[in-house]
Design a protein around this motif. Structure first.
Motif, PDB file in Angstrom:
ATOM      1  N   MET A   1     -94.399 -17.296 -71.477  1.00 11.79           N
ATOM      2  CA  MET A   1     -93.862 -16.001 -71.905  1.00 11.79           C
ATOM      3  C   MET A   1     -95.012 -14.999 -71.868  1.00 11.79           C
ATOM      4  O   MET A   1     -95.994 -15.147 -72.584  1.00 11.79           O
ATOM      5  N   SER A   2     -94.887 -13.987 -71.033  1.00 12.84           N
ATOM      6  CA  SER A   2     -95.998 -13.076 -70.777  1.00 12.84           C
ATOM      7  C   SER A   2     -96.177 -12.048 -71.888  1.00 12.84           C
ATOM      8  O   SER A   2     -95.204 -11.600 -72.506  1.00 12.84           O
ATOM      9  N   PHE A   3     -97.449 -11.656 -72.093  1.00 12.85           N
ATOM     10  CA  PHE A   3     -97.696 -10.456 -72.879  1.00 12.85           C
ATOM     11  C   PHE A   3     -97.223  -9.280 -72.035  1.00 12.85           C
ATOM     12  O   PHE A   3     -97.599  -9.124 -70.883  1.00 12.85           O
ATOM     13  N   GLY A   4     -96.423  -8.463 -72.617  1.00 11.39           N
ATOM     14  CA  GLY A   4     -95.732  -7.411 -71.873  1.00 11.39           C
ATOM     15  C   GLY A   4     -94.248  -7.665 -71.999  1.00 11.39           C
ATOM     16  O   GLY A   4     -93.495  -6.811 -72.464  1.00 11.39           O
ATOM     17  N   ALA A   5     -93.842  -8.874 -71.625  1.00 10.62           N
ATOM     18  CA  ALA A   5     -92.469  -9.286 -71.928  1.00 10.62           C
ATOM     19  C   ALA A   5     -92.347  -9.489 -73.438  1.00 10.62           C
ATOM     20  O   ALA A   5     -91.339  -9.133 -74.048  1.00 10.62           O
TER      21      ALA A   5
ATOM     22  N   GLY B   1     -97.575 -17.385 -69.401  1.00 12.44           N
ATOM     23  CA  GLY B   1     -96.667 -16.661 -68.538  1.00 12.44           C
ATOM     24  C   GLY B   1     -97.472 -15.953 -67.458  1.00 12.44           C
ATOM     25  O   GLY B   1     -98.713 -15.999 -67.439  1.00 12.44           O
ATOM     26  N   GLU B   2     -96.774 -15.271 -66.537  1.00 18.46           N
ATOM     27  CA  GLU B   2     -97.456 -14.719 -65.370  1.00 18.46           C
ATOM     28  C   GLU B   2     -98.168 -13.394 -65.635  1.00 18.46           C
ATOM     29  O   GLU B   2     -98.765 -12.818 -64.729  1.00 18.46           O
ATOM     30  N   GLY B   3     -98.123 -12.887 -66.879  1.00 21.06           N
ATOM     31  CA  GLY B   3     -98.670 -11.561 -67.163  1.00 21.06           C
ATOM     32  C   GLY B   3    -100.156 -11.502 -67.401  1.00 21.06           C
ATOM     33  O   GLY B   3    -100.679 -10.444 -67.757  1.00 21.06           O
ATOM     34  N   GLY B   4    -100.875 -12.598 -67.213  1.00 25.49           N
ATOM     35  CA  GLY B   4    -102.316 -12.585 -67.406  1.00 25.49           C
ATOM     36  C   GLY B   4    -102.715 -13.006 -68.807  1.00 25.49           C
ATOM     37  O   GLY B   4    -101.881 -13.151 -69.706  1.00 25.49           O
TER      38      GLY B   4
ATOM     39  N   LEU C   1     -90.818  -6.723 -64.940  1.00 25.75           N
ATOM     40  CA  LEU C   1     -91.151  -6.145 -66.236  1.00 25.75           C
ATOM     41  C   LEU C   1     -90.746  -4.681 -66.197  1.00 25.75           C
ATOM     42  O   LEU C   1     -91.345  -3.882 -65.472  1.00 25.75           O
ATOM     43  N   PRO C   2     -89.706  -4.294 -66.958  1.00 27.31           N
ATOM     44  CA  PRO C   2     -89.227  -2.905 -66.909  1.00 27.31           C
ATOM     45  C   PRO C   2     -90.307  -1.916 -67.306  1.00 27.31           C
ATOM     46  O   PRO C   2     -91.168  -2.201 -68.148  1.00 27.31           O
ATOM     47  N   ALA C   3     -90.262  -0.736 -66.718  1.00 30.81           N
ATOM     48  CA  ALA C   3     -91.275   0.297 -66.974  1.00 30.81           C
ATOM     49  C   ALA C   3     -91.370   0.640 -68.450  1.00 30.81           C
ATOM     50  O   ALA C   3     -92.454   0.973 -68.947  1.00 30.81           O
ATOM     51  N   ALA C   4     -90.248   0.559 -69.184  1.00 33.49           N
ATOM     52  CA  ALA C   4     -90.251   0.904 -70.605  1.00 33.49           C
ATOM     53  C   ALA C   4     -91.160  -0.007 -71.418  1.00 33.49           C
ATOM     54  O   ALA C   4     -91.567   0.356 -72.530  1.00 33.49           O
ATOM     55  N   LYS C   5     -91.479  -1.186 -70.879  1.00 36.56           N
ATOM     56  CA  LYS C   5     -92.294  -2.140 -71.626  1.00 36.56           C
ATOM     57  C   LYS C   5     -93.736  -2.185 -71.134  1.00 36.56           C
ATOM     58  O   LYS C   5     -94.509  -3.050 -71.548  1.00 36.56           O
ATOM     59  N   ILE C   6     -94.119  -1.269 -70.255  1.00 39.11           N
ATOM     60  CA  ILE C   6     -95.483  -1.249 -69.730  1.00 39.11           C
ATOM     61  C   ILE C   6     -96.260  -0.123 -70.402  1.00 39.11           C
ATOM     62  O   ILE C   6     -96.133   1.048 -70.040  1.00 39.11           O
ATOM     63  N   ASP C   7     -97.032  -0.471 -71.419  1.00 38.36           N
ATOM     64  CA  ASP C   7     -97.891   0.522 -72.062  1.00 38.36           C
ATOM     65  C   ASP C   7     -99.285   0.433 -71.441  1.00 38.36           C
ATOM     66  O   ASP C   7     -99.513  -0.301 -70.477  1.00 38.36           O
ATOM     67  N   ALA C   8    -100.233   1.176 -71.998  1.00 40.97           N
ATOM     68  CA  ALA C   8    -101.569   1.247 -71.398  1.00 40.97           C
ATOM     69  C   ALA C   8    -102.253  -0.114 -71.373  1.00 40.97           C
ATOM     70  O   ALA C   8    -102.912  -0.477 -70.382  1.00 40.97           O
TER      71      ALA C   8
ATOM     72  N   VAL D   1    -100.860  -3.205 -71.426  1.00 36.96           N
ATOM     73  CA  VAL D   1    -100.199  -4.091 -70.464  1.00 36.96           C
ATOM     74  C   VAL D   1    -100.582  -3.706 -69.041  1.00 36.96           C
ATOM     75  O   VAL D   1    -100.863  -4.565 -68.194  1.00 36.96           O
ATOM     76  N   ALA D   2    -100.606  -2.412 -68.770  1.00 39.87           N
ATOM     77  CA  ALA D   2    -100.966  -1.936 -67.433  1.00 39.87           C
ATOM     78  C   ALA D   2    -102.386  -2.357 -67.063  1.00 39.87           C
ATOM     79  O   ALA D   2    -102.654  -2.758 -65.922  1.00 39.87           O
ATOM     80  N   GLU D   3    -103.315  -2.293 -68.017  1.00 46.86           N
ATOM     81  CA  GLU D   3    -104.706  -2.658 -67.744  1.00 46.86           C
ATOM     82  C   GLU D   3    -104.837  -4.153 -67.486  1.00 46.86           C
ATOM     83  O   GLU D   3    -105.533  -4.575 -66.554  1.00 46.86           O
ATOM     84  N   ILE D   4    -104.182  -4.980 -68.309  1.00 51.18           N
ATOM     85  CA  ILE D   4    -104.283  -6.436 -68.146  1.00 51.18           C
ATOM     86  C   ILE D   4    -103.657  -6.891 -66.837  1.00 51.18           C
ATOM     87  O   ILE D   4    -104.202  -7.744 -66.123  1.00 51.18           O
ATOM     88  N   ARG D   5    -102.529  -6.299 -66.484  1.00 57.35           N
ATOM     89  CA  ARG D   5    -101.829  -6.713 -65.261  1.00 57.35           C
ATOM     90  C   ARG D   5    -102.360  -6.016 -64.012  1.00 57.35           C
ATOM     91  O   ARG D   5    -102.166  -6.500 -62.900  1.00 57.35           O
TER      92      ARG D   5
END
Length: 514
Positions: free
Chosen positions: A150-154, A177-180, A243-250, A252-256
């Motif tokens: 289960m990814s951070f971000g999800a 999970g695949e989110g790093g 991962l929907p755009a609504a769940k991508i904050d700064a 999450v964006a940096e880690i992924r």
């Protein structure tokens, strides 16, 4: 009385004013509904037609709390969720009067209790099992039951932190999970399985290719015990993560390594893996670079396709084999997936697991490749069945979400999760307190393992992995049950009929002529 009269007058005026506003609102809705062209019901039945949409949206909540029976709801019924909630609280899961489970439903597993089970003082705990004997740093996995990817971000920050602390407390692994790999996975120094998805979040270079330097950086963290190459997952085989755009904050964006403001969609497969030879090459490369055990996760559409993989392993030698294979059932879940893939693509776990275990054992790789079962495994009976079928480990995602307080609101993809588990809304996240929730995560994991051990003891073995297909019966369409080994004999030896068991020599009668 002099004061009452003005108050009454003001109340009357306020009431008339409110009624006037309500009437105006009804008139406006009437005009809007009768003039719009998108919704036929609202156009033909202005204002009243709006109630259909309201009731449709509220229907899933009314069914969950008022109308659905304990074992009717999907994807997880109330009885399954209640067991997890009770276990997470550390309370006993004893019940009174009788079971509410319908034992005549085809496919229901019924465990075969021993006539003379071991005495209580002969009860043994689950033993650790080694994964990756050819890796520089093999992993001695302590638990049969662990946290699936289960990814951070999800998931939200407090949810990941609670899972990390709970995994440490229970002595189980946590799959990223695949989110790093985020700092939140590392807060408690639990054992971690780093998942490499098709987008290679966390270990990708600027062009999206696998970066050896970043692999080494992740592997240098002692908590990271294994790497899992994700080929597919049960909820959306053949399609990458969403991962929907609504769940991508700064953060999450940096880690992924993805931009904010747009959905993060992973490729449907690894571009550099075109066949099983490529798969073994990539697994071997990651194992050489990291020194850690490496396996892959997939969904089976047909087990026939994997005959080539095991033939190739036999030709190349056991050292080239994946250290583990995670089998996800087609019924698996996720935060966001297309309905046709979630509903109709991929073999269910109860068939896929048996096929992959048999394929592995047929090629003599039982002690080389560990099999991990994943897909709607939330209760001890599910886990015990998977062990009987031949799995070495079982992982669960949604079971641990329930332990965090998930109420199955079905809002995972909308950033509006009311329990704070799958949202990045700070107001909703504040309801999830990791310092309290991690105890529930640990309690749930311990309860599952304890009750699987209880089932193992009841069927007459000292340790869960000693359970075999002869220890579970499967209910058939006519209501009768059949021992699983008769439905699908294993290649493990002791579950085969004597005439087919290569490890059992036939008993020879003494020769009277001697």
């Amino acid at each position: 009385m002099e004061l009452v009269a003005p108050v009454v007058e003001w109340l009357i005026v306020a009431f008339v004013f409110a009624m006037g506003l309500a009437a105006l609102a009804v008139v406006v809705m009437f005009l809007l509904d009768i003039s719009q062209r998108e919704d036929a019901v609202r156009r033909n039945y202005p204002v009243i037609g709006r109630f259909r949409g309201i009731f449709t949206k509220l229907g899933e909540f009314f069914r969950q709390y008022f109308f659905a029976m304990d074992r009717e709801e999907m994807p997880f019924n109330r009885a399954q969720r209640d067991w997890v909630y009770t276990a997470a609280k550390g309370q006993g899961n004893t019940v009174a009067f009788g079971s509410t489970k319908n034992l005549s439903i085809p496919g229901t597993p019924i465990f075969v209790n021993a006539v003379f089970p071991p005495l209580d003082d002969q009860f043994a705990l689950t033993k650790p099992l080694q994964i990756g004997p050819y890796a520089r740093h093999p992993y001695m996995a302590p638990s049969i039951f662990n946290i699936s990817g289960m990814s951070f971000g999800a998931l939200s920050q407090p949810a990941v932190e609670a899972l990390s602390m709970g995994a440490k407390e229970a002595g189980i692994w946590l799959n990223t999970g695949e989110g790093g790999l985020s700092p939140h996975h590392l807060v408690a120094e639990c054992d971690i399985v780093f998942q490499i998805g098709t987008a290679k979040f966390g270990v990708r270079d600027h062009d999206g290719n696998l970066s050896d330097d970043k692999l080494r950086a992740v592997a240098s963290k002692p908590q990271v015990r294994m790497f899992e190459l994700k080929l597919a997952q049960g909820a959306k085989p053949g399609k990458g993560g969403i991962l929907p755009a609504a769940k991508i904050d700064a953060e999450v964006a940096e880690i992924r390594g993805v931009p904010m403001g747009k959905d993060a969609v992973s490729p449907n497969r690894h571009a550099e893996i075109d066949n099983f030879g490529d798969l073994l090459d990539v697994i071997g490369h990651i194992r050489d670079v990291t020194g850690k055990p490496v396996g892959f996760k997939t969904v089976i559409g047909s087990s026939d396709a994997y005959e080539e993989l095991f033939e190739m392993i036999r030709a190349r030698g056991p050292e080239c084999a994946p250290d583990f294979i995670t089998i996800d059932g087609g019924e698996g879940g996720t935060g966001a997936a297309p309905m046709p893939l979630m509903d109709m693509v991929g073999m269910p776990l109860r068939e896929a697991l048996l096929r992959m275990v048999d394929m592995r054992d047929k090629f003599g790789l039982k002690n080389r490749i560990r099999i991990i079962a994943s897909g709607k495994m939330v209760n001890p009976g599910d886990v015990a069945w998977a062990i009987c079928a031949g799995a070495d480990f079982v992982t669960s995602a949604r079971g641990f979400m329930f332990s965090l307080g998930c109420i199955q609101a079905l809002k995972c993809n909308k950033n509006t999760c009311p329990t704070g588990i799958t949202t990045h809304d700070p107001h909703l996240q504040r309801g999830l307190v990791p310092e309290r929730k991690y105890i529930k995560v640990a309690n749930f994991a311990k309860a599952v393992v304890k009750e699987v051990e209880m089932i193992a003891h009841s069927v007459g073995v000292a340790e869960p992995r000693l359970m075999r297909r002869r220890h579970v019966r499967i209910v058939q369409a006519n209501g009768d049950s059949i021992v699983l080994r008769h439905i699908r004999p294993s290649f493990g030896g002791d579950d085969l009929p004597a005439s087919l068991n290569p490890n059992t020599a036939p008993v020879q009668a003494p020769d009277s002529r001697k």
